[in-house]
Motif scaffolding. Structure first.
Motif, short mmCIF file in Angstrom:
data_model
loop_
_atom_site.label_atom_id
_atom_site.label_comp_id
_atom_site.label_asym_id
_atom_site.label_seq_id
_atom_site.Cartn_x
_atom_site.Cartn_y
_atom_site.Cartn_z
N ASN A 23 -8.32 -5.97 0.36
CA ASN A 23 -8.00 -5.89 -1.06
C ASN A 23 -8.32 -7.20 -1.79
O ASN A 23 -8.76 -7.18 -2.95
CB ASN A 23 -6.53 -5.54 -1.25
CG ASN A 23 -6.23 -4.10 -0.81
OD1 ASN A 23 -7.08 -3.23 -0.92
ND2 ASN A 23 -5.03 -3.87 -0.31
N ILE A 81 2.22 4.21 -8.83
CA ILE A 81 0.86 4.09 -8.31
C ILE A 81 -0.08 3.40 -9.29
O ILE A 81 -1.31 3.42 -9.11
CB ILE A 81 0.29 5.48 -7.94
CG1 ILE A 81 0.17 6.36 -9.20
CG2 ILE A 81 1.15 6.15 -6.89
CD1 ILE A 81 -0.61 7.64 -8.96
N GLU A 84 -2.28 0.70 -7.60
CA GLU A 84 -2.98 1.04 -6.36
C GLU A 84 -4.47 1.19 -6.65
O GLU A 84 -4.88 1.54 -7.76
CB GLU A 84 -2.42 2.34 -5.77
CG GLU A 84 -1.02 2.20 -5.22
CD GLU A 84 -0.55 3.49 -4.54
OE1 GLU A 84 -1.39 4.42 -4.40
OE2 GLU A 84 0.62 3.56 -4.17
N ARG A 85 -5.30 0.93 -5.64
CA ARG A 85 -6.74 1.06 -5.81
C ARG A 85 -7.14 2.52 -5.98
O ARG A 85 -6.55 3.41 -5.38
CB ARG A 85 -7.48 0.47 -4.62
CG ARG A 85 -7.37 -1.05 -4.48
CD ARG A 85 -8.33 -1.57 -3.44
NE ARG A 85 -9.72 -1.42 -3.87
CZ ARG A 85 -10.76 -1.58 -3.05
NH1 ARG A 85 -10.56 -1.85 -1.75
NH2 ARG A 85 -11.99 -1.44 -3.50
N THR A 87 -6.89 4.57 -8.47
CA THR A 87 -5.99 5.48 -9.20
C THR A 87 -6.36 5.38 -10.68
O THR A 87 -6.33 4.30 -11.26
CB THR A 87 -4.52 5.09 -9.00
OG1 THR A 87 -4.33 3.73 -9.40
CG2 THR A 87 -4.10 5.27 -7.56
N ALA A 111 -5.20 -3.11 -9.88
CA ALA A 111 -5.03 -3.32 -8.43
C ALA A 111 -5.57 -4.69 -8.03
O ALA A 111 -4.91 -5.44 -7.29
CB ALA A 111 -5.74 -2.22 -7.67
N HIS A 115 -3.43 -8.33 -6.65
CA HIS A 115 -3.66 -8.99 -5.36
C HIS A 115 -3.93 -10.48 -5.51
O HIS A 115 -3.86 -11.21 -4.51
CB HIS A 115 -4.84 -8.34 -4.63
CG HIS A 115 -4.51 -7.00 -4.06
ND1 HIS A 115 -3.72 -6.82 -2.95
CD2 HIS A 115 -4.87 -5.75 -4.46
CE1 HIS A 115 -3.61 -5.53 -2.68
NE2 HIS A 115 -4.30 -4.85 -3.58
N TYR A 136 4.53 -5.90 -9.99
CA TYR A 136 3.64 -5.48 -8.91
C TYR A 136 3.19 -6.68 -8.09
O TYR A 136 3.00 -7.79 -8.61
CB TYR A 136 2.41 -4.77 -9.48
CG TYR A 136 2.73 -3.49 -10.20
CD1 TYR A 136 2.77 -2.28 -9.53
CD2 TYR A 136 3.02 -3.50 -11.57
CE1 TYR A 136 3.07 -1.10 -10.20
CE2 TYR A 136 3.33 -2.34 -12.24
CZ TYR A 136 3.35 -1.14 -11.55
OH TYR A 136 3.65 0.03 -12.22
N GLY A 139 -0.66 -4.52 -5.12
CA GLY A 139 -0.92 -3.13 -5.41
C GLY A 139 0.28 -2.22 -5.38
O GLY A 139 0.13 -1.02 -5.62
N ALA A 140 1.45 -2.74 -5.13
CA ALA A 140 2.65 -1.89 -5.03
C ALA A 140 3.76 -2.47 -5.89
O ALA A 140 3.74 -3.66 -6.27
CB ALA A 140 3.10 -1.77 -3.58
#
Length: 718
Positions: A23, A81, A84-85, A87, A111, A115, A136, A139-140
């Protein structure tokens, strides 16, 4: 230790990279610097239908980068989400790529940011009763503080989304070390905002540093492309823009159309400014850029380049947007054909304008004395084209003394005319009978002929600043000093009046050092009279009116001539009564502070006299008195004094009458000559002594049109 050879080398095992490392590698492909993160976020705001985008930055966006919009927001259910990647709400099947009409489609922006930075989101849809805040990491969802739940928390907020990025690249020190200075990173942020603001004039943009009270870039909503270019890039580009359009011809297979704003032959820059949007997406295309530069290479001097803004709309099915991680480049069909057609359209427009291309240089500046210039540089410096620098006052025109005492000849391009007796603008026209020369003042020197007058034929009397202890007046005086532009004030203090260019358009020429300036004398006069009124507050001289006219009659004249009155609910008589009652109720204050005396019976006995030897056009008196009603803010002391003085300055400013039916032919030649005489011999000399020039005058009222050393360089090439 012996080197390993290829004969005994063993193959290394292939391992699956850790998810976190994958990521971060992917994030590095998309987020290169703060400006690239901002580009992704602006595109998200535009996709959300925003009409207002506000950006805040700290330390070039590396410590803080926040973007706020008023778009549709994000649903509470989608927040888990969001970072997230892969999405996204803009793509569902692979075939959608062939007709994609939004900026984003891969779902990697947020996303990637999560990171390499600390990411938080506050969002609210129109249907939500409150806003939701989510944090975040990698990613979460992450807890805002240790021990708290990572679930989104309700909070206060407006419709739309606020995305905050903090400590960008905190976990990738190599990338952080490779970034430039904070000033350069911030300039890249401003560049991104500027480009998107030009292409989206219907959206209001604002970008500022954290803690700053004023934005560095700001645009209104509902504007036009050319107006936005003028606001962001300045008048030098906007005044020389051409609007060119091109579209699909009969032989083209795919439909397309191009909208271009490009500079003409009069604009020159040290590098090409090229803004390219394909289907509203900001992209780069070096082939197009080189093609446009080739078009201008034939008409611009070597080493100078144009400004080009191109919005190209093509069939989405003929564009491949998925060729670059940051969407910086796209591929589309018939690129060469479209480029050639657009270049042809620009070349045709340049050909039409080349016949009327103005040569914006004057030869009026030669001869005379050298003012505020250092001795001429040596021959080698002249060959390099280096101009003079500011230095000593009033050095001889033909020679200067070096350190060794030897006289050095002053180059012609550094000689400055400082005396009106050399040649004036009026002397280039047929001589008017001296008996008809106006003499608005009783000063006998006012009857001198123009060829023998000094730059200041009338001695401007000293105007002392009145003693006033009102905090409101002291604040207004302090505000003038705060916005003073030192260089412009110096130009006006030491200028030489050249002549009036156009009386109706209020344009005059002045010279300072080796430079020639075109100035709006109405704007400068209005600022001068405002400052003179503030300078003499509560101690103004009076100009008696004999016989004193009726205030009500004057208001009736102005109201009857005002077209906007018809749009109000009040009748004209009611408006007159309302303004009359307002001024009568404040006549004691007007008399004490502004020397505007109104008798108890409603007769205007005297007016304030701001500048001796200058009489305002009394035909404007009805309009001035009428404007005191709606245009003066009588509810606040500071605003009352400020707006009243502005209206008084507007009344004193020379210019056309504000009444209906006024035409330039309505004024006889004697009035025109008298007004020109007052502008040259009273107003401009007063500006030298008393005008504290604000920076706002540089926006459109003072323009440099020639510089003597530059003229010599031009003529040397001829």
């Amino acid at each position: 230790m012996s080197k390993m050879t290829t004969e005994n080398a063993e193959p290394l095992p292939i391992k699956r990279l850790q998810e976190a490392l994958i990521n971060r590698i992917a994030a590095g492909e998309i987020i290169h610097r703060p400006a690239s993160a901002l580009k992704e976020l602006i595109e998200n705001c535009l996709d959300a239908g925003s009409t207002s985008i506000r950006i805040t930055s700290r330390e070039g966006g590396m410590k803080l980068l926040q973007i706020q919009d008023n778009g549709c927001g994000i649903r509470r259910a989608d927040l888990p989400i969001l970072a997230e990647r892969f999405t996204t709400s803009k793509l569902s099947t692979f075939s959608d790529l062939s007709r994609i009409a939004t900026y984003g489609f891969r779902g990697e922006a947020l996303a990637s940011i999560s990171h390499v930075a600390r990411l938080s989101v506050v969002t609210k849809t129109k249907s939500d009763s409150c806003a939701w805040r989510a944090v975040y990491a990698d990613g979460a969802l992450a807890p805002p503080k240790a021990g708290q739940s990572p679930d989104p928390k309700p909070c206060a907020g407006n419709d739309g989304t606020v995305i905050t990025i903090e400590d960008l690249f905190y976990n990738t020190p190599t990338r952080l070390a490779s970034l430039r200075s904070t000033a350069e990173e911030y300039s890249r942020i401003l560049d991104v905002v500027t480009k998107y603001a030009i292409h989206n004039p219907h959206v209001s943009f604002s970008c500022k540093k954290a803690g700053s009270t004023s934005p560095d870039v700001t645009t209104p909503s509902g504007s036009e492309v050319k107006q936005t270019i003028q606001l962001l890039y300045g008048h030098s580009i906007a005044n020389e823009l051409m609007h060119v359009t091109a579209q699909k011809s009969d032989v083209d297979l795919q439909p397309w159309e191009a909208d271009v704003f490009c500079s003409n032959a009069n604009y020159q820059a040290k590098k090409t400014i090229f803004l390219l949007f394909i289907n509203h997406r900001l992209v780069e295309c070096s082939r197009m850029k080189r093609a446009f530069e080739a078009v201008y290479s034939a008409i611009l001097p070597k080493g100078t380049f144009p400004f080009v803004y191109l919005s190209l709309i093509v069939d989405p099915s003929s564009v491949d947007v998925n060729v670059h991680p940051t969407k910086r480049e796209v591929h589309f069909l018939n690129e060469e054909v479209i480029t050639e057609r657009v270049c042809d359209a620009i070349q045709n427009e340049l050909g039409k304008q080349s016949h009327s291309r103005p040569f914006q240089y004057q030869t009026l500046l030669t001869g005379g004395m050298l003012s505020r210039e250092r001795p001429a540089p040596a021959a080698s410096a002249e060959d390099r084209g280096e101009g003079p620098s500011e230095g000593h006052d009033d050095a001889p025109a033909d020679s200067s003394t070096s350190k060794g005492g030897r006289a050095k000849k002053i180059a012609s391009q550094h000689k400055v005319r400082t005396s009106l007796t050399d040649r004036t603008l009026d002397s280039m026209f047929p001589v008017v009978n001296q008996a008809t020369q106006p003499s608005p003042s009783s000063d006998p020197r006012a009857h001198d002929s123009p060829a023998t007058q000094s730059p200041s034929p009338l001695k401007i009397r000293d105007i002392k600043e009145s003693e006033c202890y009102l905090t409101s007046v002291l604040n207004l005086r302090h505000a003038l000093i705060k916005v003073k532009h030192k260089q412009l004030t110096e130009i006006l203090e030491k200028h030489t009046f050249v002549g009036i260019v156009d009386l109706q358009r209020s344009l005059s020429l002045i010279q300072h050092s080796t430079k020639l300036y075109l100035v709006n004398n109405s704007a400068l006069s209005e600022e001068l009279f405002y400052q003179l009124g503030l300078r003499q507050f509560a101690d103004l001289s009076r100009m008696k009116l004999q016989p004193p006219p009726s205030l009500r009659s004057l208001l009736q004249i102005a109201v009857n001539a005002e077209p906007s009155v018809q749009q109000t609910k009040l009748t004209k008589d009611q408006i007159v009564d309302k303004i009359f009652g307002l001024l009568m109720s404040r006549r004691e204050m007007l008399a004490e502070y502004f020397s505007l005396h109104i008798s108890s019976s409603g007769a205007v006995e005297s007016l304030p006299l701001l500048l001796r030897d200058y009489t305002p056009n009394l035909d404007k008196l009805p309009h001035f008195l009428m404007r005191l009603g709606p245009q003066v803010d009588w509810t606040s002391e500071v605003e009352c004094f400020d707006t009243f003085l502005r209206e008084l300055a507007y009344f004193y400013t020379p210019g056309p009458l504000p009444l209906i039916g006024y035409q330039a032919t309505d004024v006889d030649e004697g009035q025109v000559k008298a007004e020109e005489w007052q502008i040259q011999h009273v107003i401009f000399p007063a500006m030298r002594r008393y005008l504290c020039a604000p920076q706002s005058l540089l926006d459109r009222d003072v323009i440099q049109i020639a510089n003597l050393p530059d003229l010599y360089r031009v003529f040397e090439r001829c």
